[in-house]
Write an enzyme that holds these catalytic residues in place. Structure first.
Site, mmCIF file in Angstrom:
data_model
loop_
_atom_site.group_PDB
_atom_site.id
_atom_site.type_symbol
_atom_site.label_atom_id
_atom_site.label_comp_id
_atom_site.label_asym_id
_atom_site.label_seq_id
_atom_site.Cartn_x
_atom_site.Cartn_y
_atom_site.Cartn_z
ATOM 1 N N ARG A 170 2.425 -3.100 5.723
ATOM 2 C CA ARG A 170 3.752 -2.474 5.624
ATOM 3 C C ARG A 170 3.928 -1.422 6.722
ATOM 4 N NH1 ARG A 170 3.544 -0.633 -0.394
ATOM 5 N NH2 ARG A 170 5.547 0.380 -0.038
ATOM 6 N N LYS A 230 10.669 8.775 0.358
ATOM 7 C CA LYS A 230 12.108 8.479 0.274
ATOM 8 C C LYS A 230 12.580 8.512 -1.184
ATOM 9 C CE LYS A 230 11.750 4.491 2.373
ATOM 10 N NZ LYS A 230 10.291 4.458 2.609
ATOM 11 N N ARG A 276 16.597 -1.424 7.496
ATOM 12 C CA ARG A 276 15.202 -1.440 7.931
ATOM 13 C C ARG A 276 15.008 -2.278 9.181
ATOM 14 N NH1 ARG A 276 12.646 -0.561 2.588
ATOM 15 N NH2 ARG A 276 10.439 -0.294 2.944
ATOM 16 N N ARG A 300 2.042 -0.225 -8.301
ATOM 17 C CA ARG A 300 2.871 -1.256 -7.675
ATOM 18 C C ARG A 300 1.988 -2.306 -7.012
ATOM 19 N NH1 ARG A 300 7.717 1.458 -4.233
ATOM 20 N NH2 ARG A 300 7.013 -0.089 -2.731
ATOM 21 N N ARG A 309 -0.255 6.542 -6.080
ATOM 22 C CA ARG A 309 1.064 6.441 -6.729
ATOM 23 C C ARG A 309 0.988 5.689 -8.062
ATOM 24 N NH1 ARG A 309 6.077 4.444 -3.404
ATOM 25 N NH2 ARG A 309 4.691 2.727 -2.876
#
Ligand code: AP5
Ligand code: MG
Length: 215
Positions: free
Chosen positions: A171, A13, A88, A160, A127
């Site tokens: 998640r 996203k 969400r 993160r 990431r």
């Protein structure tokens, strides 16, 4: 343009948002980024949100709706926006719909990025994010030129807190129960665009652009 980006955590996203906002010249509203900014500044909102984010849970609707309403009040949202990671939950989707009706506006499209769970886990463990400008990299797919350093601003890259494997698994679970129902919600309203998010990021962007032009 008023666009929503839907998709599981790590589906791309944020990566696609950067390309879409440049093309349409609209502000990027990422509730995740707003929460992370509040956590960094240790505001009341940040302290509260961190309790949920660190466990891979959603921040309660009330707090999330508050930050989005505040953001909508900014003048740059008048002509359009790109929502990344909001709504969400069904409660959030219904609140957004009410907000659009009460201000006489409408959403143009909801783009759903489809990516399977194995790819998600690979992407999130690789990431890296710039601590200065927020640019996102990936050690497997999109490496910085100099290790641990942002190509754009020279800032140092970090992992993160919620990209740890246990949190990622949680998640994904939360996405399936809380967020996936929004796919039907927006399909029923005739504004859903589904794009294969497994391809190269540039190809994904071209497919999104083509679909938006046909809308
Ligand atoms: P948020 O920050 O929104 O996280 P998320 O939805 O879990 O999504 P991510 O940001 O992790 O992934 P992304 O889809 O943006 O992918 P990216 O482009 O970075 O939210 C964080 C937390 O805040 C939530 O868990 C929740 O607690 C809370 N929160 C936020 N909004 C909320 C709301 N509305 N209600 C309640 N709570 C809320 O890409 C991932 C990686 O893959 C990168 O390394 C990237 O380089 C790479 N990549 C991207 N595209 C490709 C591609 N096509 N090919 C190869 N690699 C790619
Ligand atoms: Mg993101």
């Amino acid at each position: 343009m008023r666009i929503v980006l839907l998709g599981s955590p790590g589906s791309g996203k944020g990566t696609q948002a950067c390309k879409i906002i440049t093309k349409y010249n609209i502000p990027h509203i990422s509730t995740g980024d707003i929460f992370r900014d509040n956590i960094k500044r240790q505001t009341e909102i940040g302290i509260e949100a961190k309790k949920f984010i660190d466990k891979g849970l959603l921040v309660p609707d009330e707090l999330t709706l508050q930050i989005v309403e505040d953001r909508f009040d900014q003048p740059d949202c008048a002509a359009g926006f790109l929502l990344d990671g909001f709504p969400r939950t069904l409660v959030q989707a219904e609140a957004l719909e009410k907000e659009m009706i009460s201000t006489g506006k409408k959403l143009d499209a909801v783009v759903n990025l489809e990516v399977n769970d194995d790819t998600i886990i690979r992407r999130m463990t690789g990431r890296r994010v710039c601590s200065k400008c927020g640019a996102t990299y990936n050690l497997m797919y999109n490496k910085p030129i100099v290790d641990e350093t942002c190509d754009k601003c020279g800032g140092s890259l970090y992992v993160r807190d919620d990209d740890k494997i246990e949190t990622v698994t949680n998640r994904l679970k939360v996405y399936k129960t809380e967020t996936q129902p929004l796919i039907d919600f927006y399909r029923d309203r005739g504004i859903l665009i589904t794009v294969n998010g497994e391809q190269d990021a540039e190809v994904v962007f071209q497919n999104i652009s083509k679909a938006l032009e046909q809308f």
